[in-house]
Enzyme design. Structure first.
Site, PDB file in Angstrom:
ATOM      1  N   CYS A  10       0.842  -1.203   0.000  1.00  0.00           N
ATOM      2  CA  CYS A  10       0.000   0.000   0.000  1.00  0.00           C
ATOM      3  C   CYS A  10       0.876   1.252   0.000  1.00  0.00           C
ATOM      4  O   CYS A  10       1.653   1.485   0.934  1.00  0.00           O
ATOM      5  CB  CYS A  10      -0.915  -0.015   1.220  1.00  0.00           C
ATOM      6  SG  CYS A  10      -1.838   1.521   1.439  1.00  0.00           S
TER       7      CYS A  10
ATOM      8  N   CYS B 172       0.587   3.469   3.055  1.00  0.00           N
ATOM      9  CA  CYS B 172       1.450   3.033   4.157  1.00  0.00           C
ATOM     10  C   CYS B 172       2.899   3.433   3.880  1.00  0.00           C
ATOM     11  O   CYS B 172       3.614   3.893   4.771  1.00  0.00           O
ATOM     12  CB  CYS B 172       1.357   1.524   4.342  1.00  0.00           C
ATOM     13  SG  CYS B 172      -0.293   0.915   4.732  1.00  0.00           S
TER      14      CYS B 172
END
Length: 464
Positions: free
Chosen positions: A384, A387
């Site tokens: 991700c 993230c």
């Protein structure tokens, strides 16, 4: 006065000779006539193969007007002319290290009036500037969904005046919009995913527009959206939409800035003194419709400002649906990562100051009712980009909290652990940050998406 007479036999000889000559002439004319018919047949076959810049076939469903008719002249050589099919995978490899200007020039030179730039009113104004720098004529179109910000409409007007162009606006079908709003209300996308609204307001108008083209130019970049644009090539046969001639492969998609970082796009815009949307100064990076777009906060990825109520892998509206991997999304876009992506993703938050919690470890932390020290835990997925975007601030926070009595940890919550994280750890989307205070049975979820070090530290200090 002297008169010359010719005898009868002589006259007959002359007539006989003339007759032979006439026969030869007739014979030669017949051969010439046959050759002309044959050449005419070849010419007709040659004209049947339309070159790229020939007059497009009429398409009454297309909103974009077709180019002016071009005069077709059959070349003198004999034989049929065959239009060679382009290998766009090879072309993409050849242009992998080319500059955006070079890619733009090649696209405009190749397709002329049958190609247009898709302009959203955001930072892809860089595409228009690159097109201007080539010195070639170019066309620009945009999708007016009816729900754009006032700042975006003002920006459209500024761009038209700055470049001396007319943007070709595409609008949704009024009947379809009316049916959607009457049946589901103005904000149904917050509850059942944005795909249906985008399909009516964006995808279908785009489909009509592209039917009048052979190629289009987009501002897609590999660093824009996790899981959906990381493999975008600089040129490709469009996997979703059809062009003027219809059928698979009839439309070519050019992405001149695919390999350019977002910060470099902005450096280019500043260097060239290009007008930009005033929303950028308010924290908006990726700009779409007003109800579905908001500014991003420090530590957030730029794409988190779009459809923020959905998960990381849903950040597409359907205009670039070909980027989505099969089996990676469900109807709301809250699906898990593709299996191969999970297996190969490099881990993040990898530092001695961040504890790597296993499933039993996080379960034990949940069960403890009398913790001796508080814990800060990030629920994450290494693939991700949201993230990844906060990795630096979280690692820096862990360094500042080292020896303070607050434990900083991470728990990978994708794949097989996602259902558990959703049910037991309040996971809504990646990343989710939890604080486990002393003497408390339930963790406290970090309430904002402002992930800079100072904001995270204020959250910890308020609870420890």
């Amino acid at each position: 006065m002297a008169l010359a007479f010719t005898s009868a036999p002589a006259i007959q000889g002359v007539l006989s000779s003339s007759s032979n000559e006439l026969s030869k002439v007739a014979s030669q004319f017949g051969s010439f006539q046959q050759n002309m018919l044959s050449a005419s047949s070849v010419s007709r076959r040659r004209l049947a193969v339309r070159p790229l810049n020939a007059e497009p076939k009429k398409n009454h469903n297309s909103i974009i007007p077709s180019s002016a008719a071009a005069t077709i002249v059959a070349p003198p050589e004999v034989g049929e002319k065959v239009v060679k099919e382009e290998d766009y995978e090879k072309l993409a490899k050849d242009l992998e290290n080319a500059s955006p200007l070079e890619i733009m020039d090649k696209a405009l030179a190749k397709f002329g009036n049958d190609i247009a730039i898709a302009f959203s009113g955001a930072e892809d104004v860089a595409l228009i500037e690159y097109a201007r720098l080539t010195g070639r004529p170019f066309r620009v179109f945009s999708l007016d969904t009816g729900r754009l910000d006032p700042e975006t409409y003002n920006f459209f007007d500024t761009v038209e005046k700055h470049y001396g162009i007319h943007i070709e606006y595409m609008f949704p079908d009024a009947v379809e919009v009316q049916a959607l709003v009457r049946s589901k209300g103005l904000f149904s996308f917050y509850e059942d995913g944005h795909q249906e609204c985008c399909r009516v307001r964006k995808v279908r108008p785009l489909r009509r527009a592209l039917k009048g083209l052979r190629a289009w130019i987009t501002g897609q970049r590999k660093d824009q959206s996790p899981g959906t644009r990381s493999d975008v090539p600089v040129v490709q046969a469009d996997p979703v939409f059809e062009g003027l001639d219809g059928g698979i492969g009839s439309l070519v998609k050019w992405n001149p800035v695919a390999n350019v970082d977002g910060k470099d796009i902005w450096n280019f815009l500043r260097a060239m003194n290009v007008p930009v949307n005033s929303l950028h100064a308010q924290g908006y990076v990726s700009i779409g419709c007003e109800p579905c777009t908001r500014s991003v906060l420090p530590g957030q990825h730029e794409r988190e400002g779009r459809w923020w109520w959905e998960d990381a892998r849903a950040k597409e509206c359907g205009l670039h649906k070909g980027n989505l991997k099969e089996d990676s999304l469900n109807g709301n876009g809250n699906g898990d990562a593709h299996a191969s992506e999970i297996a190969t993703a490099a881990d993040i938050f990898d530092t001695k100051n961040v504890v790597n919690l296993s499933r039993p470890g996080i379960e034990n932390l949940l069960k403890l009712e009398d913790r001796r020290e508080p814990w800060l835990v990030v629920l994450y997925a290494p693939w991700c980009q949201f993230c990844q975007a906060m990795e630096g601030s979280y690692v820096e926070l862990a360094e500042k909290l080292a020896g303070s009595g607050v434990k900083v940890a991470k728990f990978r919550s994708d794949g097989d652990q996602k259902t558990f994280a959703e049910q037991e750890l309040q996971l809504g989307s990646f990343p989710t940050i939890l604080f486990f205070p002393k003497n408390s049975t339930r963790p406290i979820k970090y309430p904002t998406e402002n992930r800079d070090v100072n904001s995270l530290m204020a959250f910890v200090n308020a609870l420890r």
